[in-house]
Each structure stands twice: as C-alpha cells, then as structure tokens.
Motif scaffolding. Structure first.
Motif, PDB file in Angstrom:
ATOM      1  N   LEU A  46       0.828  -1.204   0.000  1.00 47.41           N
ATOM      2  CA  LEU A  46       0.000   0.000   0.000  1.00 47.41           C
ATOM      3  C   LEU A  46       0.861   1.253   0.000  1.00 47.41           C
ATOM      4  N   SER A  47       1.985   1.194   0.684  1.00 51.90           N
ATOM      5  CA  SER A  47       2.911   2.331   0.704  1.00 51.90           C
ATOM      6  C   SER A  47       3.459   2.596  -0.697  1.00 51.90           C
ATOM      7  N   ALA A  48       3.772   1.509  -1.425  1.00 50.00           N
ATOM      8  CA  ALA A  48       4.288   1.655  -2.788  1.00 50.00           C
ATOM      9  C   ALA A  48       3.222   2.196  -3.727  1.00 50.00           C
ATOM     10  N   LEU A  49       1.951   1.932  -3.395  1.00 49.55           N
ATOM     11  CA  LEU A  49       0.855   2.393  -4.233  1.00 49.55           C
ATOM     12  C   LEU A  49       0.727   3.910  -4.192  1.00 49.55           C
ATOM     13  N   GLY A  50       0.989   4.492  -3.032  1.00 50.16           N
ATOM     14  CA  GLY A  50       0.871   5.941  -2.893  1.00 50.16           C
ATOM     15  C   GLY A  50      -0.372   6.306  -2.100  1.00 50.16           C
ATOM     16  N   ALA A  51      -0.234   7.273  -1.209  1.00 53.34           N
ATOM     17  CA  ALA A  51      -1.320   7.644  -0.301  1.00 53.34           C
ATOM     18  C   ALA A  51      -2.523   8.243  -1.020  1.00 53.34           C
ATOM     19  N   ASP A  52      -2.315   8.842  -2.194  1.00 50.56           N
ATOM     20  CA  ASP A  52      -3.407   9.508  -2.893  1.00 50.56           C
ATOM     21  C   ASP A  52      -4.227   8.561  -3.772  1.00 50.56           C
ATOM     22  N   GLN A  53      -3.868   7.296  -3.811  1.00 54.36           N
ATOM     23  CA  GLN A  53      -4.530   6.344  -4.702  1.00 54.36           C
ATOM     24  C   GLN A  53      -5.798   5.736  -4.109  1.00 54.36           C
ATOM     25  N   VAL A  54      -5.824   5.562  -2.793  1.00 56.30           N
ATOM     26  CA  VAL A  54      -6.990   4.964  -2.133  1.00 56.30           C
ATOM     27  C   VAL A  54      -7.287   5.702  -0.841  1.00 56.30           C
ATOM     28  N   ASN A  55      -8.568   5.715  -0.446  1.00 53.91           N
ATOM     29  CA  ASN A  55      -8.914   6.313   0.836  1.00 53.91           C
ATOM     30  C   ASN A  55      -8.814   5.262   1.940  1.00 53.91           C
ATOM     31  N   GLU A  56      -9.153   5.634   3.147  1.00 63.23           N
ATOM     32  CA  GLU A  56      -8.978   4.732   4.297  1.00 63.23           C
ATOM     33  C   GLU A  56      -9.801   3.452   4.160  1.00 63.23           C
ATOM     34  N   GLN A  57     -11.071   3.586   3.759  1.00 65.21           N
ATOM     35  CA  GLN A  57     -11.922   2.400   3.621  1.00 65.21           C
ATOM     36  C   GLN A  57     -11.445   1.498   2.490  1.00 65.21           C
ATOM     37  N   GLN A  58     -11.003   2.092   1.393  1.00 64.18           N
ATOM     38  CA  GLN A  58     -10.493   1.293   0.283  1.00 64.18           C
ATOM     39  C   GLN A  58      -9.213   0.568   0.677  1.00 64.18           C
ATOM     40  N   ALA A  59      -8.359   1.223   1.459  1.00 61.65           N
ATOM     41  CA  ALA A  59      -7.128   0.592   1.935  1.00 61.65           C
ATOM     42  C   ALA A  59      -7.441  -0.593   2.835  1.00 61.65           C
ATOM     43  N   LYS A  60      -8.483  -0.475   3.673  1.00 59.85           N
ATOM     44  CA  LYS A  60      -8.889  -1.576   4.544  1.00 59.85           C
ATOM     45  C   LYS A  60      -9.392  -2.760   3.722  1.00 59.85           C
ATOM     46  N   ALA A  61     -10.162  -2.468   2.684  1.00 60.16           N
ATOM     47  CA  ALA A  61     -10.681  -3.537   1.825  1.00 60.16           C
ATOM     48  C   ALA A  61      -9.543  -4.261   1.122  1.00 60.16           C
ATOM     49  N   ILE A  62      -8.575  -3.506   0.629  1.00 58.85           N
ATOM     50  CA  ILE A  62      -7.430  -4.099  -0.057  1.00 58.85           C
ATOM     51  C   ILE A  62      -6.610  -4.955   0.907  1.00 58.85           C
ATOM     52  N   THR A  63      -6.381  -4.436   2.109  1.00 58.95           N
ATOM     53  CA  THR A  63      -5.617  -5.180   3.107  1.00 58.95           C
ATOM     54  C   THR A  63      -6.304  -6.492   3.453  1.00 58.95           C
ATOM     55  N   CYS A  64      -7.631  -6.452   3.598  1.00 60.62           N
ATOM     56  CA  CYS A  64      -8.403  -7.668   3.897  1.00 60.62           C
ATOM     57  C   CYS A  64      -8.222  -8.697   2.786  1.00 60.62           C
TER      58      CYS A  64
END
Length: 202
Positions: A46-64
């Motif tokens: 997620l860090s390599a993806l860049g902070a502006d690419q996904v919001n908090e909820q989208q990051a949680k979904a991806i992590t799951c």
C-alpha cells in the motif's frame, strides 16, 4: 425436507438444503483462513501504491483481500469499487512481478463479465508510476480473462455438471466475482466447491 424455523414448518428441497450448508461451511472456513503469504507485506504494498490512490476504507478492503481467502467489496454507485479492485489486483501482481498470480474474473452473465472487463481495463490506464512497469499490461491481461461463471467452471449443459469441482479444482490464485446478488444457490455451491483452499475469493 421439512424444517422448523421460528416455530413455523418450511418445506425445502434437499438439494438446496445441502447446497446452503456447503456454501455456509465454505464461506465460514474462508473467512477465518489466512491467504498464502506474499513476498511483500500489505502495508509495504500500500505504501508503494501511494497515499493519494486509495482512501482509508479502500485501503482496509485491499488489506483484507491481501491477507485473507475471502473478501467482500461493496458500496453504492460511484463509491470506487472498481477503482479499489484494480488496485488490489495491481498490488497482487506487484508483490512478485516475476511470478504473477493466476487471476480469473467472472460474473453470472456475459454482459456483466464484459462490463467488468472494460472497467478494469480502463482502471489499469490510471495506475501510479510507482508500480512495476509491467503491472499495467498484466492487469489488462487479467481483465481479458473475464467470463461467465459457467464458462469459468466448465459447465456442461448436457450433464448438468462442471469440469472443475472438488476432485478437480480450478487452478487459480485469485477469483473475482462481480454481481454476486445474481448468482444462484447451486452456482455458488459449484464455485466454492471448485476453489482450492488457498485461492483468494473476492
């Protein structure tokens, strides 16, 4: 089969009763099963993806979805489901570019499969430059695999059976199913029975 529910008797076909039990068992097992470890952690990807690419909820979904064999991405129109899905797949590819995962995209109808293919291909054009150079091409190749669930499982209308089932599981690392509300009970049973235990199902 006659069953009691909330004090009222209900008549249900045994075939559907057995299918529902299989679906419940498989989904519960997947919900509690960790996915095969990746070469890079979810946080690192997620860090390599860049902070502006996904919001908090989208990051949680991806992590799951990165960490488990079952994930559900849901939301109303315009909430970024395809955006999230495309970045999830891009990160799974980027985790080990030399050995990309086998990805299958499927939907209950041909029209829905075509829409998903087009949406993921379009999203691939907007991936950040921070990801490996071949990620875009690999994601578009994965999108091109989009098909109906019947085709994915090798359904034979003559026999009513699927080529891929428990004794001959589908060779896939990631299976994406769109328009889940349109998938009937027996197709869900067939799909879950055909997946290998460590396949990520989204």
């Amino acid at each position: 089969m006659l069953r009691q529910h909330a004090g009222t008797p209900h008549l249900q076909a045994w075939r559907f009763f057995a299918a529902e039990r299989t679906i419940a068992r498989e989904l519960l097992a997947r919900a509690n099963r960790a996915a095969p470890p990746l070469k890079r952690s979810a946080a690192d990807l997620l860090s390599a993806l860049g902070a502006d690419q996904v919001n908090e909820q989208q990051a949680k979904a991806i992590t799951c979805a990165l960490n488990h064999t079952l994930a559900l991405i849901t939301g109303g129109p315009g909430t970024g489901k395809t955006h999230t899905l495309a970045r999830l797949l891009a990160l799974l590819i980027a985790a080990d570019p030399g050995k990309p995962p086998i990805i299958h995209l499927a939907a209950p109808t041909g029209k829905a499969a075509d829409r998903m293919k087009e949406a993921v291909e379009a999203a691939a054009d907007h991936l950040p430059a921070t990801l490996p150079a071949n990620t875009k091409k690999m994601l578009k190749d994965a999108a091109a695999s989009a098909s109906t669930l019947h085709r994915l499982l090798g359904f034979n209308p003559g026999t009513g059976r699927c080529r891929y089932q428990a004794n001959e599981p589908l060779r896939s690392d990631v299976v994406i199913v769109d328009e889940c509300s349109m998938v009937d009970t027996l197709m869900w049973q067939a799909l879950l029975s055909a997946l290998q235990p460590d396949t990520r199902l989204v």
